[in-house]
Design a protein around this motif. Sequence first.
Motif, mmCIF file in Angstrom:
data_model
loop_
_atom_site.group_PDB
_atom_site.id
_atom_site.type_symbol
_atom_site.label_atom_id
_atom_site.label_comp_id
_atom_site.label_asym_id
_atom_site.label_seq_id
_atom_site.Cartn_x
_atom_site.Cartn_y
_atom_site.Cartn_z
ATOM 1 N N LEU A 1 0.823 -1.214 0.000
ATOM 2 C CA LEU A 1 0.000 0.000 0.000
ATOM 3 C C LEU A 1 0.856 1.263 0.000
ATOM 4 O O LEU A 1 0.531 2.228 -0.687
ATOM 5 C CB LEU A 1 -0.937 0.013 1.202
ATOM 6 C CG LEU A 1 -2.243 -0.736 1.028
ATOM 7 C CD1 LEU A 1 -2.983 -0.845 2.350
ATOM 8 C CD2 LEU A 1 -3.112 -0.048 -0.010
ATOM 9 N N VAL A 2 1.925 1.266 0.763
ATOM 10 C CA VAL A 2 2.825 2.426 0.763
ATOM 11 C C VAL A 2 3.393 2.637 -0.635
ATOM 12 O O VAL A 2 3.397 3.750 -1.158
ATOM 13 C CB VAL A 2 3.947 2.275 1.811
ATOM 14 C CG1 VAL A 2 5.023 3.344 1.616
ATOM 15 C CG2 VAL A 2 3.389 2.337 3.221
ATOM 16 N N ASN A 3 3.872 1.560 -1.246
ATOM 17 C CA ASN A 3 4.425 1.660 -2.604
ATOM 18 C C ASN A 3 3.390 2.164 -3.601
ATOM 19 O O ASN A 3 3.727 2.903 -4.523
ATOM 20 C CB ASN A 3 4.979 0.310 -3.064
ATOM 21 C CG ASN A 3 6.342 0.038 -2.501
ATOM 22 O OD1 ASN A 3 7.180 0.925 -2.394
ATOM 23 N ND2 ASN A 3 6.583 -1.207 -2.117
ATOM 24 N N ALA A 4 2.133 1.777 -3.421
ATOM 25 C CA ALA A 4 1.086 2.136 -4.370
ATOM 26 C C ALA A 4 0.467 3.507 -4.096
ATOM 27 O O ALA A 4 -0.239 4.038 -4.954
ATOM 28 C CB ALA A 4 -0.013 1.076 -4.353
ATOM 29 N N THR A 5 0.726 4.073 -2.920
ATOM 30 C CA THR A 5 0.073 5.345 -2.568
ATOM 31 C C THR A 5 1.110 6.434 -2.331
ATOM 32 O O THR A 5 1.496 7.121 -3.260
ATOM 33 C CB THR A 5 -0.848 5.179 -1.346
ATOM 34 O OG1 THR A 5 -0.086 4.667 -0.241
ATOM 35 C CG2 THR A 5 -2.012 4.252 -1.632
ATOM 36 N N VAL A 6 1.553 6.587 -1.123
ATOM 37 C CA VAL A 6 2.412 7.713 -0.759
ATOM 38 C C VAL A 6 3.869 7.519 -1.136
ATOM 39 O O VAL A 6 4.585 8.492 -1.347
ATOM 40 C CB VAL A 6 2.310 8.038 0.752
ATOM 41 C CG1 VAL A 6 0.923 8.491 1.110
ATOM 42 C CG2 VAL A 6 2.728 6.866 1.611
ATOM 43 N N ILE B 1 3.407 2.068 13.549
ATOM 44 C CA ILE B 1 2.332 1.428 12.784
ATOM 45 C C ILE B 1 1.137 2.363 12.694
ATOM 46 O O ILE B 1 0.531 2.528 11.637
ATOM 47 C CB ILE B 1 1.934 0.074 13.423
ATOM 48 C CG1 ILE B 1 3.004 -0.977 13.144
ATOM 49 C CG2 ILE B 1 0.572 -0.415 12.931
ATOM 50 C CD1 ILE B 1 3.176 -1.322 11.672
ATOM 51 N N SER B 2 0.807 2.997 13.808
ATOM 52 C CA SER B 2 -0.303 3.938 13.824
ATOM 53 C C SER B 2 -0.074 5.083 12.843
ATOM 54 O O SER B 2 -0.980 5.475 12.092
ATOM 55 C CB SER B 2 -0.487 4.485 15.245
ATOM 56 O OG SER B 2 -1.497 5.439 15.277
ATOM 57 N N ALA B 3 1.138 5.615 12.821
ATOM 58 C CA ALA B 3 1.465 6.711 11.904
ATOM 59 C C ALA B 3 1.385 6.254 10.452
ATOM 60 O O ALA B 3 0.912 7.006 9.583
ATOM 61 C CB ALA B 3 2.855 7.252 12.222
ATOM 62 N N ILE B 4 1.813 5.040 10.178
ATOM 63 C CA ILE B 4 1.754 4.505 8.808
ATOM 64 C C ILE B 4 0.297 4.340 8.377
ATOM 65 O O ILE B 4 -0.084 4.744 7.278
ATOM 66 C CB ILE B 4 2.540 3.182 8.699
ATOM 67 C CG1 ILE B 4 4.037 3.456 8.894
ATOM 68 C CG2 ILE B 4 2.277 2.496 7.360
ATOM 69 C CD1 ILE B 4 4.880 2.214 9.118
ATOM 70 N N PHE B 5 -0.525 3.745 9.252
ATOM 71 C CA PHE B 5 -1.948 3.609 8.934
ATOM 72 C C PHE B 5 -2.574 4.978 8.673
ATOM 73 O O PHE B 5 -3.338 5.152 7.726
ATOM 74 C CB PHE B 5 -2.713 2.906 10.055
ATOM 75 C CG PHE B 5 -2.664 1.399 9.995
ATOM 76 C CD1 PHE B 5 -3.085 0.712 8.869
ATOM 77 C CD2 PHE B 5 -2.214 0.673 11.078
ATOM 78 C CE1 PHE B 5 -3.052 -0.670 8.811
ATOM 79 C CE2 PHE B 5 -2.180 -0.713 11.042
ATOM 80 C CZ PHE B 5 -2.597 -1.385 9.907
ATOM 81 N N ALA B 6 -2.274 5.951 9.509
ATOM 82 C CA ALA B 6 -2.847 7.293 9.349
ATOM 83 C C ALA B 6 -2.435 7.917 8.016
ATOM 84 O O ALA B 6 -3.253 8.537 7.337
ATOM 85 C CB ALA B 6 -2.427 8.186 10.518
ATOM 86 N N ALA B 7 -1.179 7.757 7.631
ATOM 87 C CA ALA B 7 -0.699 8.321 6.363
ATOM 88 C C ALA B 7 -1.387 7.669 5.165
ATOM 89 O O ALA B 7 -1.783 8.356 4.217
ATOM 90 C CB ALA B 7 0.816 8.166 6.267
ATOM 91 N N ILE B 8 -1.549 6.359 5.218
ATOM 92 C CA ILE B 8 -2.218 5.657 4.118
ATOM 93 C C ILE B 8 -3.692 6.043 4.069
ATOM 94 O O ILE B 8 -4.254 6.288 2.996
ATOM 95 C CB ILE B 8 -2.035 4.131 4.233
ATOM 96 C CG1 ILE B 8 -0.562 3.772 4.028
ATOM 97 C CG2 ILE B 8 -2.913 3.405 3.215
ATOM 98 C CD1 ILE B 8 -0.228 2.340 4.314
ATOM 99 N N LYS B 9 -4.317 6.095 5.247
ATOM 100 C CA LYS B 9 -5.710 6.523 5.328
ATOM 101 C C LYS B 9 -5.898 7.895 4.695
ATOM 102 O O LYS B 9 -6.819 8.120 3.907
ATOM 103 C CB LYS B 9 -6.102 6.599 6.808
ATOM 104 C CG LYS B 9 -7.359 5.943 7.197
ATOM 105 C CD LYS B 9 -7.546 6.005 8.694
ATOM 106 C CE LYS B 9 -7.839 7.414 9.121
ATOM 107 N NZ LYS B 9 -8.413 7.552 10.439
ATOM 108 N N HIS B 10 -5.005 8.807 5.025
ATOM 109 C CA HIS B 10 -5.071 10.164 4.483
ATOM 110 C C HIS B 10 -4.872 10.157 2.963
ATOM 111 O O HIS B 10 -5.593 10.842 2.229
ATOM 112 C CB HIS B 10 -4.010 11.040 5.162
ATOM 113 C CG HIS B 10 -3.980 12.433 4.654
ATOM 114 N ND1 HIS B 10 -4.955 13.366 4.980
ATOM 115 C CD2 HIS B 10 -3.115 13.074 3.826
ATOM 116 C CE1 HIS B 10 -4.676 14.499 4.376
ATOM 117 N NE2 HIS B 10 -3.570 14.348 3.665
ATOM 118 N N ALA B 11 -3.903 9.385 2.486
ATOM 119 C CA ALA B 11 -3.631 9.316 1.048
ATOM 120 C C ALA B 11 -4.816 8.749 0.273
ATOM 121 O O ALA B 11 -5.134 9.218 -0.823
ATOM 122 C CB ALA B 11 -2.380 8.478 0.780
ATOM 123 N N LEU B 12 -5.467 7.743 0.844
ATOM 124 C CA LEU B 12 -6.610 7.119 0.178
ATOM 125 C C LEU B 12 -7.915 7.874 0.409
ATOM 126 O O LEU B 12 -8.917 7.590 -0.252
ATOM 127 C CB LEU B 12 -6.777 5.671 0.660
ATOM 128 C CG LEU B 12 -5.666 4.691 0.304
ATOM 129 C CD1 LEU B 12 -5.932 3.338 0.957
ATOM 130 C CD2 LEU B 12 -5.528 4.540 -1.205
#
Length: 106
Positions: free
Chosen positions: A48-53, A84-95
């Motif tokens: 998901l990180v590779n595909a988004t942010v 992990i929480s910060a990563i989830f938040a960043a992906i959530k924001h990107a999506l």
Amino acid sequence: MALTRDFKDTVVARVQNDPAFAQAMLDEAVTLFFDGEPDTAKLILRDLVNATVGFESLAQDIHKPAKSLHRMLSKSGNPTMSNISAIFAAIKHALKVEIRTTVVMA
């Protein structure tokens, strides 16, 4: 000879073109963490990180080195809950989505 496409390229294309697929991957990563399968969850997050942010942008967003993020999201990585929480938040924001999980009472 048949033309083939790298699996990671396929995931990136699908995440970028199919919001429901991206949402499902995020939800699955969260569910896997809750169900005690962090290794698989980290690999889904990595995709998901590779595909988004992307790792460089994520590193800037959460103030961690990109190399550390790569290690955290490897199968043998050991990220803290705050990371992990910060990563989830960043992906959530990107999506631009919310995390949806289903709780099943045993």
